[in-house]
Scaffold this motif. Structure first.
Motif, PDB file in Angstrom:
ATOM      1  N   LEU A 128      14.035  11.871   2.023  1.00  0.00           N
ATOM      2  CA  LEU A 128      13.959  10.512   2.558  1.00  0.00           C
ATOM      3  C   LEU A 128      12.739  10.360   3.459  1.00  0.00           C
ATOM      4  O   LEU A 128      12.036   9.341   3.406  1.00  0.00           O
ATOM      5  CB  LEU A 128      15.233  10.178   3.332  1.00  0.00           C
ATOM      6  N   ALA A 129      12.471  11.356   4.288  1.00  0.00           N
ATOM      7  CA  ALA A 129      11.305  11.301   5.170  1.00  0.00           C
ATOM      8  C   ALA A 129      10.019  11.211   4.357  1.00  0.00           C
ATOM      9  O   ALA A 129       9.118  10.418   4.675  1.00  0.00           O
ATOM     10  CB  ALA A 129      11.283  12.535   6.070  1.00  0.00           C
ATOM     11  N   ALA A 130       9.925  12.019   3.310  1.00  0.00           N
ATOM     12  CA  ALA A 130       8.715  12.014   2.487  1.00  0.00           C
ATOM     13  C   ALA A 130       8.550  10.695   1.744  1.00  0.00           C
ATOM     14  O   ALA A 130       7.438  10.170   1.623  1.00  0.00           O
ATOM     15  CB  ALA A 130       8.765  13.182   1.500  1.00  0.00           C
ATOM     16  N   VAL A 131       9.654  10.135   1.242  1.00  0.00           N
ATOM     17  CA  VAL A 131       9.583   8.868   0.513  1.00  0.00           C
ATOM     18  C   VAL A 131       9.134   7.742   1.434  1.00  0.00           C
ATOM     19  O   VAL A 131       8.246   6.954   1.102  1.00  0.00           O
ATOM     20  CB  VAL A 131      10.948   8.539  -0.129  1.00  0.00           C
TER      21      VAL A 131
ATOM     22  N   PRO B 274       6.493  -1.779   0.590  1.00  0.00           N
ATOM     23  CA  PRO B 274       5.857  -2.910   1.283  1.00  0.00           C
ATOM     24  C   PRO B 274       5.695  -4.149   0.409  1.00  0.00           C
ATOM     25  O   PRO B 274       5.796  -5.279   0.900  1.00  0.00           O
ATOM     26  CB  PRO B 274       4.503  -2.338   1.704  1.00  0.00           C
ATOM     27  N   ALA B 275       5.444  -3.944  -0.881  1.00  0.00           N
ATOM     28  CA  ALA B 275       5.236  -5.100  -1.761  1.00  0.00           C
ATOM     29  C   ALA B 275       6.454  -6.008  -1.823  1.00  0.00           C
ATOM     30  O   ALA B 275       6.325  -7.198  -2.134  1.00  0.00           O
ATOM     31  CB  ALA B 275       4.880  -4.609  -3.167  1.00  0.00           C
TER      32      ALA B 275
ATOM     33  N   LEU C  42       3.535  -6.936   1.718  1.00  0.00           N
ATOM     34  CA  LEU C  42       2.673  -6.136   2.582  1.00  0.00           C
ATOM     35  C   LEU C  42       2.018  -5.000   1.810  1.00  0.00           C
ATOM     36  O   LEU C  42       2.466  -4.623   0.724  1.00  0.00           O
ATOM     37  CB  LEU C  42       3.478  -5.547   3.743  1.00  0.00           C
ATOM     38  N   LEU C  43       0.978  -4.439   2.401  1.00  0.00           N
ATOM     39  CA  LEU C  43       0.409  -3.168   1.984  1.00  0.00           C
ATOM     40  C   LEU C  43       0.951  -2.078   2.895  1.00  0.00           C
ATOM     41  O   LEU C  43       1.430  -2.367   3.999  1.00  0.00           O
ATOM     42  CB  LEU C  43      -1.114  -3.198   2.085  1.00  0.00           C
TER      43      LEU C  43
ATOM     44  N   TRP D 105       5.408   3.659   2.711  1.00  0.00           N
ATOM     45  CA  TRP D 105       5.133   2.676   3.744  1.00  0.00           C
ATOM     46  C   TRP D 105       3.900   2.995   4.596  1.00  0.00           C
ATOM     47  O   TRP D 105       3.473   2.149   5.369  1.00  0.00           O
ATOM     48  CB  TRP D 105       6.352   2.526   4.663  1.00  0.00           C
ATOM     49  N   PHE D 106       3.334   4.198   4.450  1.00  0.00           N
ATOM     50  CA  PHE D 106       2.224   4.598   5.313  1.00  0.00           C
ATOM     51  C   PHE D 106       1.109   5.213   4.488  1.00  0.00           C
ATOM     52  O   PHE D 106       1.330   6.165   3.732  1.00  0.00           O
ATOM     53  CB  PHE D 106       2.697   5.605   6.363  1.00  0.00           C
TER      54      PHE D 106
END
Length: 444
Positions: free
Chosen positions: A130-133, A200-201, A205-206, A138-139
């Motif tokens: 989950l952390a990696a996803v 984000p989409a 967002l990007l 998002w980043f």
């Protein structure tokens, strides 16, 4: 709709919505960590209430760790197919249900079902993957920081909930100790339903730090791992982790990372997190101060894990693992001789706590270097499964040792020896010739 409104409100104040998603993911992983750690406080009260011995209870807790690890290679598949929000809500509901239903159990098989199966599957859906996803989707910038902070959530869960649970056990009984974690899981599930979106989409967002011109370039590459499996029928998609495992069956690097992470789980979650409070009670230390020592370890671990992420970008990760495993092994050798005084346990908490999960960033880095950006996520899922297999082995094994020999000391010495072996084994991995690659999970 609610997420879009919140995103626009934050954007007006210069805050990217990705930080909100990361915060909810942090709380989700924290709640799973709290649920996994809580049974360590309840080991002795359960035995007194039902007449079960340490081996019987530990066998159920071992199943929890086993399923927690085995879910990791598949959790990315479910997130790609069903979305982050749905997976997080289902996982938190499973964990909360398993906790609260246990207050009415009457037989050992119910402990296996509720705290073995339901807690294992629920927490496994929100493990390190989950952390990696979240970091990858998002980043575009600050990914390492986000992964480090999310990984440290397990320390925070221990820091907050274990002393509270121990106090509630002592004053109101073990059933009441479940209430705070149960309520927290439900509250975070509501937050996930309201605030989390898969990418984000979804809200226009990007990713944080991405430039608009990068979108067209980034999106084709983002379909490299999980997305392709999302387009497949579910049965075929679930075979993807097995094909990746088969592809690395002859890799010495994979087996070293798998084996050392097995030892990592054996010497942390399975042994100390599960049995530490029971171990302290053997030496006359009550649950509240013992849980406070665990919380102290969590505080040092929070610092150590973030520091380890910083170090892993700058130094040979094999050497970092050598020191982490070596110092952990020495601290486990010393623990039976600490006299279990506040001073002795505080020293143990400091040295042991600093590298409790500090092994994660170097292991992630080495997996990325060895297997590449596209293959590393699912392969690391199997390495993480090794971690939880080790945890399950220690959870059951230490309980058996305590039942048969009336002491945990042999289990502590065995785990310490295994850590020293792991410290030496990391140098089987060759020094990478190329620039390190960050471990990422590509977005759907």
């Amino acid at each position: 709709m609610f997420a879009s409104i919140c995103s626009r409100w934050l954007a007006q104040r210069g805050i990217h919505y990705g930080w909100v998603v990361a915060a909810v993911a942090f709380l989700t992983m924290l709640s799973s960590s709290a649920a996994l750690g809580l049974p360590g406080v309840l080991l002795r009260p359960l035995g007194e209430s039902y007449g079960w011995n340490t081996e019987q209870i530990s066998s159920a807790l071992a199943m929890r760790f086993l399923l927690f690890g085995l879910m990791a290679p598949f959790s990315a598949i479910f997130m790609a197919r069903y979305g982050l929000r749905n997976v997080m809500c289902v996982a938190l509901t499973l964990v909360a249900s398993g906790l609260i239903l246990a207050t009415g159990m009457t037989a050992l098989w119910q402990l296996f079902l509720l705290w073995g199966v339901m807690l294992g599957i629920g927490s496994g859906l929100t493990a390190l993957v989950l952390a990696a996803v979240v970091a990858n989707r998002w980043f575009d910038a600050r990914r390492g920081l986000v992964i480090g902070m999310l990984t440290a959530s397990s320390a925070t869960g221990q820091l907050i909930f274990l002393p509270i649970g121990a106090w509630l056990v002592e004053h109101y009984g073990w059933r009441m100790a479940i209430a705070p974690v149960f309520a927290f899981c439900l509250a975070v599930a509501v937050l996930a339903a309201l605030f989390v979106r898969s990418q984000p989409a979804d809200i226009g967002l990007l990713p944080y730090g991405a430039k608009p011109v990068e979108k067209a370039v980034a999106e084709p590459a983002a379909a490299a791992v999980a997305p392709s499996s999302a387009a497949l029928p579910l049965g075929r998609a679930l075979l993807t982790p097995f094909t990746q495992l088969y592809s690395v069956r002859k890799s010495s690097t994979f087996w070293v990372l798998f084996g050392t992470f097995f030892i990592c789980g054996l010497s942390t979650n399975g042994l100390i997190q599960t049995h530490f409070i029971s171990l302290c009670s053997d030496f006359g230390l009550s649950a509240i101060p013992a849980a406070s020592v665990l919380a102290m370890m969590g505080a040092f671990d929070f610092v150590g894990t973030i520091l380890s992420g910083w170090l892993s970008d700058r130094y040979d990760n094999r050497k970092l693992l050598f020191w982490y495993y070596g110092l952990r092994g020495l601290s486990l050798f010393w623990l039976p001789h600490s006299e279990f005084s506040i001073y002795g346990l505080s020293l143990f908490a400091m040295f042991y706590g600093l590298d409790w999960i500090a092994t994660v960033p170097p292991t992630v880095k080495l997996a990325g270097q060895a297997f590449g950006r596209d293959r590393a996520p699912l392969i690391f899922g199997w390495i993480f499964a090794g971690h939880q297999l080790g945890a399950a082995t220690a959870a059951y094994g230490a309980g058996t040792v305590r039942t048969l020999l009336l002491t945990y000391s042999p289990a502590l010495y065995a785990a310490g020896t295994a850590c020293l072996i792991a410290a030496a084994a990391v140098f089987i991995i060759r020094r990478p010739a190329a620039k390190p690659l960050d471990l990422t999970v590509q977005r759907a």
